[in-house]
Motif scaffolding. Structure first.
Motif, mmCIF file in Angstrom:
data_model
loop_
_atom_site.group_PDB
_atom_site.id
_atom_site.type_symbol
_atom_site.label_atom_id
_atom_site.label_comp_id
_atom_site.label_asym_id
_atom_site.label_seq_id
_atom_site.Cartn_x
_atom_site.Cartn_y
_atom_site.Cartn_z
ATOM 1 N N VAL A 102 -10.545 28.050 40.668
ATOM 2 C CA VAL A 102 -9.989 26.694 40.740
ATOM 3 C C VAL A 102 -11.117 25.669 40.889
ATOM 4 N N MET A 103 -12.132 25.997 41.697
ATOM 5 C CA MET A 103 -13.256 25.081 41.857
ATOM 6 C C MET A 103 -13.942 24.818 40.505
ATOM 7 N N PHE A 104 -14.224 25.894 39.766
ATOM 8 C CA PHE A 104 -14.891 25.733 38.480
ATOM 9 C C PHE A 104 -13.969 25.122 37.421
ATOM 10 N N SER A 105 -12.666 25.309 37.557
ATOM 11 C CA SER A 105 -11.731 24.654 36.634
ATOM 12 C C SER A 105 -11.777 23.141 36.799
ATOM 13 N N GLY A 106 -11.948 22.687 38.033
ATOM 14 C CA GLY A 106 -12.145 21.257 38.260
ATOM 15 C C GLY A 106 -13.408 20.770 37.560
ATOM 16 N N LEU A 107 -14.463 21.570 37.625
ATOM 17 C CA LEU A 107 -15.710 21.225 36.933
ATOM 18 C C LEU A 107 -15.505 21.199 35.419
ATOM 19 N N ILE A 108 -14.752 22.145 34.894
ATOM 20 C CA ILE A 108 -14.444 22.173 33.454
ATOM 21 C C ILE A 108 -13.732 20.889 33.053
ATOM 22 N N ASN A 109 -12.723 20.504 33.819
ATOM 23 C CA ASN A 109 -11.999 19.268 33.517
ATOM 24 C C ASN A 109 -12.929 18.067 33.601
ATOM 25 N N HIS A 110 -13.817 18.069 34.580
ATOM 26 C CA HIS A 110 -14.761 16.966 34.747
ATOM 27 C C HIS A 110 -15.667 16.836 33.513
ATOM 28 N N ILE A 111 -16.194 17.958 33.058
ATOM 29 C CA ILE A 111 -17.061 17.956 31.874
ATOM 30 C C ILE A 111 -16.273 17.529 30.633
ATOM 31 N N ALA A 112 -15.072 18.077 30.480
ATOM 32 C CA ALA A 112 -14.251 17.722 29.315
ATOM 33 C C ALA A 112 -13.929 16.230 29.322
ATOM 34 N N LEU A 113 -13.534 15.699 30.474
ATOM 35 C CA LEU A 113 -13.229 14.262 30.552
ATOM 36 C C LEU A 113 -14.446 13.417 30.201
ATOM 37 N N TRP A 114 -15.598 13.858 30.585
ATOM 38 C CA TRP A 114 -16.838 13.130 30.308
ATOM 39 C C TRP A 114 -17.078 13.009 28.802
ATOM 40 N N THR A 115 -16.555 13.985 28.030
ATOM 41 C CA THR A 115 -16.770 13.972 26.574
ATOM 42 C C THR A 115 -15.680 13.227 25.809
ATOM 43 N N TYR A 116 -14.599 12.845 26.491
ATOM 44 C CA TYR A 116 -13.488 12.170 25.831
ATOM 45 C C TYR A 116 -13.526 10.667 26.051
ATOM 46 N N HIS A 117 -12.713 9.966 25.262
ATOM 47 C CA HIS A 117 -12.507 8.535 25.467
ATOM 48 C C HIS A 117 -11.963 8.340 26.888
ATOM 49 N N PRO A 118 -12.398 7.284 27.594
ATOM 50 C CA PRO A 118 -12.004 7.098 29.001
ATOM 51 C C PRO A 118 -10.503 7.019 29.259
#
Length: 187
Positions: A102-118
């Motif tokens: 779950v901790m790393f899934s939050g990191l995955i979402n964080h990285i993915a959001l960083w690559t998308y339109h805000p």
């Protein structure tokens, strides 16, 4: 000479089925709350780059794991998660799932959001499913020495192509979260 037994010869944690059922149940309960917007909570759970980065609402990286666009989205995540939570918990225990996963899934979402339109929303547990799949992929190759390295790699890639490779491309699916999840899971 190949070993007869390895770490993967038997499960080490006996509650894997229970943990899978509880986790999937939590996803359905939170999904129901989200879809019906009980207590006007839905707006507090979704994640996008603007909310996470500009407004500093980092918790949304994690809440987005537990919400899904609709029942179809939740069901598409649930079948893989049920199986992968069972495997990863049963063999590697609660440190791997739920804590690190779950901790790393939050990191995955964080990285993915960083690559998308805000303003693009990200929700669902696909990143978690792919993280657990990548984790199982690499641990199977590293630990199950009852068969040759070539055969372990062949089996792992075969299962990965069957389970994780999309058959069709869908516009509203975050393939970036899938990719980041799988790669982080392997690491």
């Amino acid at each position: 000479m190949r070993p007869i037994k390895t770490y993967l010869s038997r499960t080490h944690y006996k509650n894997g089925l229970f943990v899978s059922i509880v986790f999937i149940s939590i996803l359905f309960i939170i999904g129901h709350i989200f879809w019906n917007d009980y207590g006007q909570v839905a707006a507090k759970l979704v994640a996008n780059g603007n909310l996470v980065f500009a407004k500093g609402q980092w918790y949304r990286d994690f809440t987005a794991i537990f919400i899904h666009a609709d029942l179809s989205h939740l069901l598409s995540n649930s079948y893989m998660l049920f199986f992968l939570v069972y495997l990863n918990y049963s063999y590697f225990g609660p440190l791997l799932f739920p804590f690190l996963a779950v901790m790393f899934s939050g990191l995955i979402n964080h990285i993915a959001l960083w690559t998308y339109h805000p303003e693009m929303h990200l929700l669902g547990a696909s990143g978690l499913a792919y993280l657990l799949g990548g984790c199982w992929f690499s641990l199977f190759i590293l630990l199950d020495r009852r068969i040759s390295l070539f055969l372990r790699i062949f089996k792992a890639f075969g299962v990965t192509l069957i389970i994780f490779f999309p058959q069709t491309l869908v516009v509203n699916v975050s393939y970036r979260a899938h990719f980041f999840g799988f790669i982080l899971g392997i690491i």
